[in-house]
Design a protein around this motif. Structure first.
Motif, PDB file in Angstrom:
ATOM      1  N   UNK A 106      64.576  81.619 163.314  1.00 51.24           N
ATOM      2  CA  UNK A 106      63.427  80.907 162.771  1.00 51.24           C
ATOM      3  C   UNK A 106      63.308  81.214 161.292  1.00 51.24           C
ATOM      4  N   UNK A 107      62.578  80.388 160.567  1.00 57.80           N
ATOM      5  CA  UNK A 107      62.437  80.615 159.121  1.00 57.80           C
ATOM      6  C   UNK A 107      61.768  81.964 158.831  1.00 57.80           C
ATOM      7  N   UNK A 108      62.182  82.595 157.741  1.00 59.24           N
ATOM      8  CA  UNK A 108      61.667  83.917 157.373  1.00 59.24           C
ATOM      9  C   UNK A 108      60.155  83.911 157.192  1.00 59.24           C
ATOM     10  N   UNK A 109      59.606  82.846 156.566  1.00 61.24           N
ATOM     11  CA  UNK A 109      58.161  82.799 156.345  1.00 61.24           C
ATOM     12  C   UNK A 109      57.405  82.789 157.672  1.00 61.24           C
ATOM     13  N   UNK A 110      57.968  82.073 158.706  1.00 64.40           N
ATOM     14  CA  UNK A 110      57.321  81.977 160.009  1.00 64.40           C
ATOM     15  C   UNK A 110      57.355  83.342 160.710  1.00 64.40           C
ATOM     16  N   UNK A 112      57.498  86.295 159.222  1.00 62.52           N
ATOM     17  CA  UNK A 112      56.581  87.190 158.508  1.00 62.52           C
ATOM     18  C   UNK A 112      55.131  86.917 158.900  1.00 62.52           C
ATOM     19  N   UNK A 113      54.741  85.650 158.942  1.00 62.50           N
ATOM     20  CA  UNK A 113      53.351  85.295 159.271  1.00 62.50           C
ATOM     21  C   UNK A 113      53.020  85.663 160.721  1.00 62.50           C
ATOM     22  N   UNK A 114      53.951  85.397 161.626  1.00 65.47           N
ATOM     23  CA  UNK A 114      53.722  85.731 163.033  1.00 65.47           C
ATOM     24  C   UNK A 114      53.583  87.237 163.216  1.00 65.47           C
ATOM     25  N   UNK A 115      54.408  88.001 162.517  1.00 68.58           N
ATOM     26  CA  UNK A 115      54.309  89.463 162.613  1.00 68.58           C
ATOM     27  C   UNK A 115      52.993  89.955 162.021  1.00 68.58           C
ATOM     28  N   UNK A 116      52.564  89.344 160.904  1.00 67.68           N
ATOM     29  CA  UNK A 116      51.293  89.700 160.276  1.00 67.68           C
ATOM     30  C   UNK A 116      50.129  89.467 161.226  1.00 67.68           C
ATOM     31  N   UNK A 117      50.205  88.407 162.006  1.00 71.64           N
ATOM     32  CA  UNK A 117      49.144  88.054 162.943  1.00 71.64           C
ATOM     33  C   UNK A 117      49.274  88.772 164.297  1.00 71.64           C
ATOM     34  N   UNK A 118      50.335  89.545 164.459  1.00 70.97           N
ATOM     35  CA  UNK A 118      50.521  90.289 165.708  1.00 70.97           C
ATOM     36  C   UNK A 118      50.888  89.410 166.887  1.00 70.97           C
ATOM     37  N   UNK A 119      51.582  88.340 166.624  1.00 71.34           N
ATOM     38  CA  UNK A 119      51.966  87.409 167.696  1.00 71.34           C
ATOM     39  C   UNK A 119      53.112  88.018 168.499  1.00 71.34           C
ATOM     40  N   UNK A 120      52.992  87.941 169.816  1.00 68.74           N
ATOM     41  CA  UNK A 120      54.038  88.414 170.722  1.00 68.74           C
ATOM     42  C   UNK A 120      55.053  87.283 170.878  1.00 68.74           C
ATOM     43  N   UNK A 121      56.220  87.428 170.251  1.00 67.25           N
ATOM     44  CA  UNK A 121      57.232  86.377 170.251  1.00 67.25           C
ATOM     45  C   UNK A 121      57.677  86.002 171.663  1.00 67.25           C
ATOM     46  N   UNK A 122      57.920  86.995 172.502  1.00 59.13           N
ATOM     47  CA  UNK A 122      58.382  86.725 173.864  1.00 59.13           C
ATOM     48  C   UNK A 122      57.351  85.925 174.649  1.00 59.13           C
ATOM     49  N   UNK A 123      56.087  86.302 174.511  1.00 54.77           N
ATOM     50  CA  UNK A 123      55.035  85.609 175.249  1.00 54.77           C
ATOM     51  C   UNK A 123      54.920  84.162 174.789  1.00 54.77           C
ATOM     52  N   UNK A 124      54.944  83.931 173.477  1.00 55.60           N
ATOM     53  CA  UNK A 124      54.834  82.571 172.946  1.00 55.60           C
ATOM     54  C   UNK A 124      56.018  81.723 173.394  1.00 55.60           C
TER      55      UNK A 124
END
Length: 140
Positions: A106-110, A112-124
């Motif tokens: 995925x794009x680097x900006x996406x 970074x933003x997802x990590x900043x927001x604490x998004x669980x990648x596996x769950x999404x």
């Protein structure tokens, strides 16, 4: 998964007791052995090993031998025979439900933003895939 498979198997296991050693467990009808530190641990290890072996045999299409009669098994003075059963639907579903690791790009900006927001990648990803699969299944 193949149809008409038994829900439950029950095989005799020989528990061998030696001073200062774990309890050895052997299934005479299958090329299968395990052990445990006490009776309960040995029994649960035997059940796990039996379920795993039979699940692999089913998947490979191997002929699953009939269990011996418990009364036909000869044992030494330090051995005991016990019937060990295993309920296969739960073992089959555990294999189907096991997690697998996937690599995504995925794009680097996406990222970074997802990590900043604490998004669980596996769950999404799981939720998104479930939704997509459901919509494609209903479209058929």
């Amino acid at each position: 998964m193949k149809k008409n498979l038994p829900e439950r198997y029950c095989y005799p296991a020989v528990f061998t007791y030696e001073d200062g050693q774990e309890i050895a467990v052997v299934f005479p009808d299958l090329e299968l052995a395990t052990s445990g530190k006490d009776d309960a641990d040995a029994f649960f290890s035997a059940r796990d090993a039996l379920g795993g072996r039979l699940e692999l045999m089913e998947e490979d299409g191997d002929v699953i031998p009939s269990p011996s009669k418990i009364t036909d098994i000869q044992v030494a003075a330090n051995e005991r025979v016990c019937l060990v059963d295993v309920y296969m639907p739960s073992i089959r579903m555990a294999e189907v439900s096991r997690a697998v690791k996937r690599t995504v790009t995925l794009p680097a900006w996406m990222n970074a933003k997802a990590m900043e927001l604490g998004i669980n990648f596996s769950q999404v990803l799981q939720e998104s895939l479930q939704s997509r699969i459901a919509s494609l299944d209903t479209a058929r």
